[in-house]
Design a protein around this motif. Structure first.
Motif, short mmCIF file in Angstrom:
data_model
loop_
_atom_site.label_atom_id
_atom_site.label_comp_id
_atom_site.label_asym_id
_atom_site.label_seq_id
_atom_site.Cartn_x
_atom_site.Cartn_y
_atom_site.Cartn_z
N ASP B 48 0.82 -1.21 0.00
CA ASP B 48 0.00 0.00 0.00
C ASP B 48 0.86 1.26 0.00
O ASP B 48 0.50 2.27 -0.60
CB ASP B 48 -0.91 0.02 1.23
CG ASP B 48 -1.97 -1.07 1.17
OD1 ASP B 48 -2.11 -1.67 0.09
OD2 ASP B 48 -2.64 -1.30 2.19
N LEU B 295 -12.21 13.26 -0.42
CA LEU B 295 -11.68 13.59 -1.75
C LEU B 295 -12.61 13.00 -2.80
O LEU B 295 -12.71 11.79 -2.93
CB LEU B 295 -10.28 13.02 -1.92
CG LEU B 295 -9.20 13.53 -0.95
CD1 LEU B 295 -7.87 12.85 -1.25
CD2 LEU B 295 -9.06 15.04 -1.03
N PHE B 296 -13.32 13.86 -3.48
CA PHE B 296 -14.25 13.36 -4.49
C PHE B 296 -13.51 12.82 -5.71
O PHE B 296 -13.95 11.92 -6.38
CB PHE B 296 -15.23 14.46 -4.92
CG PHE B 296 -16.19 14.83 -3.85
CD1 PHE B 296 -17.29 14.03 -3.59
CD2 PHE B 296 -16.00 15.96 -3.08
CE1 PHE B 296 -18.18 14.35 -2.59
CE2 PHE B 296 -16.89 16.30 -2.08
CZ PHE B 296 -17.99 15.49 -1.83
N GLY B 297 -12.36 13.41 -5.97
CA GLY B 297 -11.56 12.95 -7.10
C GLY B 297 -10.86 11.66 -6.73
O GLY B 297 -11.24 10.98 -5.78
N TYR B 300 -6.39 8.09 -4.55
CA TYR B 300 -5.22 7.22 -4.56
C TYR B 300 -3.98 7.89 -5.09
O TYR B 300 -4.07 8.83 -5.84
CB TYR B 300 -5.49 5.99 -5.44
CG TYR B 300 -5.83 4.80 -4.61
CD1 TYR B 300 -4.92 4.37 -3.65
CD2 TYR B 300 -7.03 4.12 -4.74
CE1 TYR B 300 -5.21 3.30 -2.85
CE2 TYR B 300 -7.33 3.04 -3.95
CZ TYR B 300 -6.41 2.64 -3.01
OH TYR B 300 -6.71 1.58 -2.22
#
Lengths: 403, 316
Positions: B48, B295-297, B300
């Protein structure tokens, strides 16, 4: 996300009717336990038969909803009156049980130990408690083993089993095989041999020299004692583990994969799906939980949001004139912009999620979407409503109580 | 609150899936930007961390991922080998055969062995001052207590031996609140909050490590104030929606969907706010609570980590 709930209820009914075991899997926090319970409740209510849901670590509210009082391997029946209070006349019977890890381990030791004395020694070994509580692959194994036992007993028509939250969800699938490996390992043998021969030649083995220096001989002795005792159960364990493995691969067993469409659980669900197919395990049902409404990805809604955003000022003036002072132009314009902005934010999320849903639902059995609902399932009625959604009952969405 | 990054060792934990790695990676980035030599360590080597920094694998020996920023993954076997070489001064490490597998069995049976090698390595980096700050992307709620309590707990099991003699300095590092702190990450949802509250209590009761800060991740923005909400309710009226649709030349259904989405956003936010109240009540007033926006976008990769680091920088 788009294209959700429209699955064929008959397909699900067919699936459930053909299976005797449903194993729920998925990452933690996606509503796995609740979904397992809701599905079991729906089957008991609609299809009939004796249905048992075996939970591992239910949230208190869910335990209450199922009428589970404290831990214990005993199954409790959810009374028909509870169904009737929720407005449902059940066709079958619903039972719930909570997996008791240490009780199940103890039972397993008693079953597989060659005699009562050895069983007593194992149960009394200081390391045994640690193993039985901490060994996380052990937990997975115990859940599967308990499932096997219940299936063997044959008192239920359908078993729905929830699985322990694992560090790695895939551990569950390999738990029986790993248990076999553990006992078959040459290393386990190697580790215990010198102690069996009363520490002869111990000093000549570098590994023991180092281990002894680092860990201290007392601990090493404890460990060895434990493994020597544990070895006596080998035959029983290995035979049992392969029987458990056979049950998981049996035609009568299917897997229920539960996920939300958020990035992390979604990615893990994709991995889980691949892992199931790689191991030739049957994935019969996918439940996508807390799914955003499909209108978010609808082009005409998008167009309306864009128009709202572009025309906010003008629109607010107009509404303000018509609204006789109830809709002050400045506040109204702000609200319209917020509404349009929020739509476009959530649309982004929903678009991403629907792509994930598409990948997840390709090439396997039944997919069900459960829409996002605030609050949480608080009682049997909530479970039945969620069960209704999963079952594909038209026109009803799960209503949940707010805490 | 401003002294969070002034500590030397931070354990970032919380329920799985709440964004532990994101927060740990962002704290590391922020510290490095402030000129600190920073190590970020992933305790469970699932990759990760390398996904977060969009770099290649992050081995036990560390990988430089930016100026002053090193990322590594824990490997208890490597840690054992390092320990044997540096501290126990066992010369034959290379020749003792398959340490890992044999060790695996011992470690499975004896609680605390694996944990001590994890925590020991981290404390070692702090003690040797190889870095100004070590940020640990620690295990999830279930295992982290065992790790943090290992140095004290191991004394019960290991009565003699080198490991036993090595725990005192670790305990000293872990128990000093100016040096070590735990950061619990959660989201405004039921289970993550209840686990966070539970974990906060257990940290205090079962470990020497103090809770430095709680991070509420993925908090939705508040759409409306009180006045806005009144106006919104009116706009949702049938004639108002019809007027809007007519003016914009779109269908009433489409306008309804857009308004319904806003209502859903308000509901989710309100639901979350309730959980955050429980969080605050559960952890007590004195623990700093930091909010990170949803975070809508894309949530990652390095871009997201930068965004989170920026928000953290504003909050800290």
């Amino acid at each position: 996300m788009s294209a959700p709930t429209a699955h064929d209820p008959a397909a699900l009914e067919q699936l459930v009717a053909a299976k005797e075991v449903i194993v729920a899997c998925g990452s933690g926090g996606v509503g796995k336990t609740t979904t397992a319970a809701a599905l079991a409740a729906a089957v008991a209510a609609r299809l009939g038969g004796r249905v048992l849901v075996l939970t591992v670590d239910p949230a208190k509210r869910l335990a209450d909803a199922l009428g589970l009082k404290g831990i214990g391997n005993e199954a409790t029946r959810i009374p028909t009156s509870s169904f009737e209070a929720a407005g449902v006349k059940p066709k079958g019977e619903l039972y719930a049980a909570m997996l008791d890890m240490s009780e199940s381990w103890d039972a397993l030791v008693r079953r597989h130990a060659p005699d009562a004395r050895t069983a007593g020694q194992i149960l009394a070994n200081p390391l045994y408690r640690n193993i039985s509580r901490r060994f996380s692959q052990g937990q997975d194994y115990i859940a599967m083993e308990r499932l096997y036992e219940l299936h063997e007993e044959g008192s239920y028509d359908l078993l729905v089993v929830d699985t322990p939250p694992s560090r790695n969800a895939l551990d569950l699938l390999d738990a029986p095989a790993r248990m076999q490996d553990f006992f078959s390992s040459r290393l386990l043998h190697w580790l215990t041999v010198p102690y069996r021969s009363r520490l002869v030649n111990l000093a000549s083995k570098p590994f023991y020299q180092v281990a002894d220096r680092v860990l201290g001989s007392q601990l090493l002795q404890d460990v060895a004692d434990f493994f020597i005792l544990f070895q006596t159960m080998r035959e029983g364990f290995v035979a049992r583990a392969s029987a458990v493995d056979r049950l998981l691969h049996d035609l009568r067993t299917t897997f229920l994969l539960v996920t939300t469409l958020e990035a992390v659980p979604g990615r893990e669900a994709l991995e889980m799906k691949a892992a199931l197919s790689e191991r030739r395990l049957h994935l019969g049902l996918l439940v996508c939980n807390r799914v955003l409404p499909s209108t978010l990805t609808d082009p005409s809604s998008h167009e309306a949001a864009e128009a709202l955003s572009a025309g906010a000022g003008e629109l607010a003036e107009l509404l303000s004139r018509q609204g006789a002072g109830e809709l002050p132009a400045d506040v109204t314009a702000r609200v319209i912009e917020e509404v349009a902005g929020s739509f476009s934010n959530f649309r982004q999320v929903a678009t991403r999620e629907s792509e994930l849903a598409r990948e997840l639902s390709s090439a396997h059995g039944v997919t069900v979407s459960v829409p996002y609902q605030p609050g949480h399932v608080a009682d049997l009625s909530g479970l039945l409503q969620m069960g209704g959604t999963i079952w594909g009952e038209p026109g009803r969405s799960p209503r949940r109580r707010r805490s | 609150m401003t002294d969070l990054l002034a500590r030397r060792l931070l354990f970032v934990t919380g329920k799985g899936g709440v964004g532990k790695t994101t927060v740990a990676a962002a704290l590391g980035l922020l510290a490095a930007e402030q000129g600190k030599r920073t190590l970020v360590c992933e305790v469970e080597p699932k990759g990760d961390l390398s996904a977060a920094y969009e770099c290649g694998p992050t081995p036990f020996k560390g990988r430089e991922v930016g100026p002053g920023l090193t990322a590594m993954s824990m490997d208890t076997e490597a840690s054992l080998r390092e320990y044997l070489r540096l501290i126990a001064r066992v010369p034959v490490v290379g020749r003792i055969g398959p340490v890992a597998t044999a060790f695996d069995f011992v470690a499975t049976a004896a609680p605390g062995i694996r944990e001590i090698l994890t925590v020991g390595k981290l404390c070692y980096e702090v003690r040797e001052r190889h870095y100004d700050l070590v940020v640990v992307d620690a295990s999830a709620t279930g295992q982290v207590i065992g790790q943090l309590a290992a140095p004290s707990g191991i004394n019960e099991l290991v009565r003699v031996g080198l490991i036993r003699s090595q725990t005192d300095w670790m305990i000293e590092i872990l128990a000093d609140p100016a040096v070590t702190g735990a950061v619990i990450v959660t989201t405004p949802e039921e289970m993550p909050v209840s686990e966070a509250v539970d974990l906060a209590g257990r940290l205090g009761r079962e470990t020497a490590v103090r809770l430095a800060c709680v991070v509420a991740n993925r908090v939705l923005p508040e759409l409306f104030g009180h006045r806005e909400e009144e106006v919104f309710e009116r706009l949702c009226g049938r004639s108002e929606k019809a007027a809007v649709a007519k003016q914009l030349g779109v269908s009433v259904e489409a306008v309804s969907s857009v308004f319904a989405a806003a209502r859903l956003a308000v509901t989710i936010r309100r639901d979350g706010a309730g959980h955050l109240e429980q969080l605050r009540a559960g952890i007590g007033e004195e623990v700093p609570l930091v909010y990170l926006p949803y975070l809508f976008g894309r949530a990652y990769g390095l871009r997201a980590i930068r965004q989170v680091a920026e928000s953290l920088g504003e909050e800290l």
